[in-house]
Motif scaffolding. Sequence first.
Motif, PDB file in Angstrom:
ATOM      1  N   GLU A  62      54.361  39.632  27.724  1.00  0.00           N
ATOM      2  CA  GLU A  62      55.352  38.802  28.392  1.00  0.00           C
ATOM      3  C   GLU A  62      56.093  37.887  27.425  1.00  0.00           C
ATOM      4  O   GLU A  62      57.087  37.270  27.790  1.00  0.00           O
ATOM      5  N   PHE A 105      59.178  46.998  29.934  1.00  0.00           N
ATOM      6  CA  PHE A 105      59.423  47.424  31.311  1.00  0.00           C
ATOM      7  C   PHE A 105      59.001  48.866  31.563  1.00  0.00           C
ATOM      8  O   PHE A 105      59.078  49.343  32.684  1.00  0.00           O
ATOM      9  N   TYR A 151      69.927  38.226  38.734  1.00  0.00           N
ATOM     10  CA  TYR A 151      68.498  38.516  38.706  1.00  0.00           C
ATOM     11  C   TYR A 151      68.289  40.004  38.949  1.00  0.00           C
ATOM     12  O   TYR A 151      69.172  40.688  39.455  1.00  0.00           O
ATOM     13  N   THR A 199      64.515  36.811  31.054  1.00  0.00           N
ATOM     14  CA  THR A 199      63.325  35.974  31.211  1.00  0.00           C
ATOM     15  C   THR A 199      62.671  36.274  32.546  1.00  0.00           C
ATOM     16  O   THR A 199      63.357  36.519  33.551  1.00  0.00           O
ATOM     17  N   LYS A 200      61.370  36.247  32.541  1.00  0.00           N
ATOM     18  CA  LYS A 200      60.610  36.465  33.766  1.00  0.00           C
ATOM     19  C   LYS A 200      60.540  35.157  34.538  1.00  0.00           C
ATOM     20  O   LYS A 200      60.286  34.100  33.963  1.00  0.00           O
ATOM     21  N   THR A 201      60.795  35.211  35.836  1.00  0.00           N
ATOM     22  CA  THR A 201      60.697  34.023  36.675  1.00  0.00           C
ATOM     23  C   THR A 201      59.289  33.965  37.271  1.00  0.00           C
ATOM     24  O   THR A 201      58.489  34.879  37.081  1.00  0.00           O
ATOM     25  N   ASP A 202      59.020  32.920  38.018  1.00  0.00           N
ATOM     26  CA  ASP A 202      57.742  32.800  38.725  1.00  0.00           C
ATOM     27  C   ASP A 202      57.775  33.478  40.083  1.00  0.00           C
ATOM     28  O   ASP A 202      56.773  33.505  40.784  1.00  0.00           O
ATOM     29  N   PRO A 239      57.808  41.591  39.929  1.00  0.00           N
ATOM     30  CA  PRO A 239      58.287  40.384  39.255  1.00  0.00           C
ATOM     31  C   PRO A 239      59.811  40.328  39.240  1.00  0.00           C
ATOM     32  O   PRO A 239      60.480  41.352  39.083  1.00  0.00           O
ATOM     33  N   TYR A 279      63.187  38.994  37.420  1.00  0.00           N
ATOM     34  CA  TYR A 279      63.674  38.627  36.096  1.00  0.00           C
ATOM     35  C   TYR A 279      65.068  38.032  36.211  1.00  0.00           C
ATOM     36  O   TYR A 279      65.866  38.438  37.056  1.00  0.00           O
TER      37      TYR A 279
END
Length: 129
Positions: free
Chosen positions: A10, A35, A58, A104-107, A114, A116
């Motif tokens: 990550e 990915f 996103y 970037t990966k979000t929460d 997930p 992004y």
Amino acid sequence: MNIKFLDAKEFEANLKCTVQSNGKLNFSASAIKIFELHKHKSVKFAVNDDAKGGDELYFIIQDHITDDAFKVNKAGNYYYLNAKALFDSLGTDYRSHSIIYDITKTDEVVDGLPLYKLNKRKGKTRKAR
């Protein structure tokens, strides 16, 4: 105590994609690896309607192809999306400037996947043809 181990994948550098002058979205080698892109996956985009100018973009990566997502295509060692119509509808000026997105990966998680975020930066000015 609540310990969570972090996945080194990550934090790989150079997770990015670039909009080519023909509107195709190409992924970097690091993004392809992280990915695990292949021709049987698809990418579904979303925008934040609250953001100014629709600049918050996103995506999620699906392990299958759906009608409401962009199919992942392959050319040589690279993977890309035919996203010209998307970028045209968003008013992205990819013809006169190179457009690069840092990923970037979000929460957030959407449909168990997930979410992004694409962080846009303008690259070099393209030469007129």
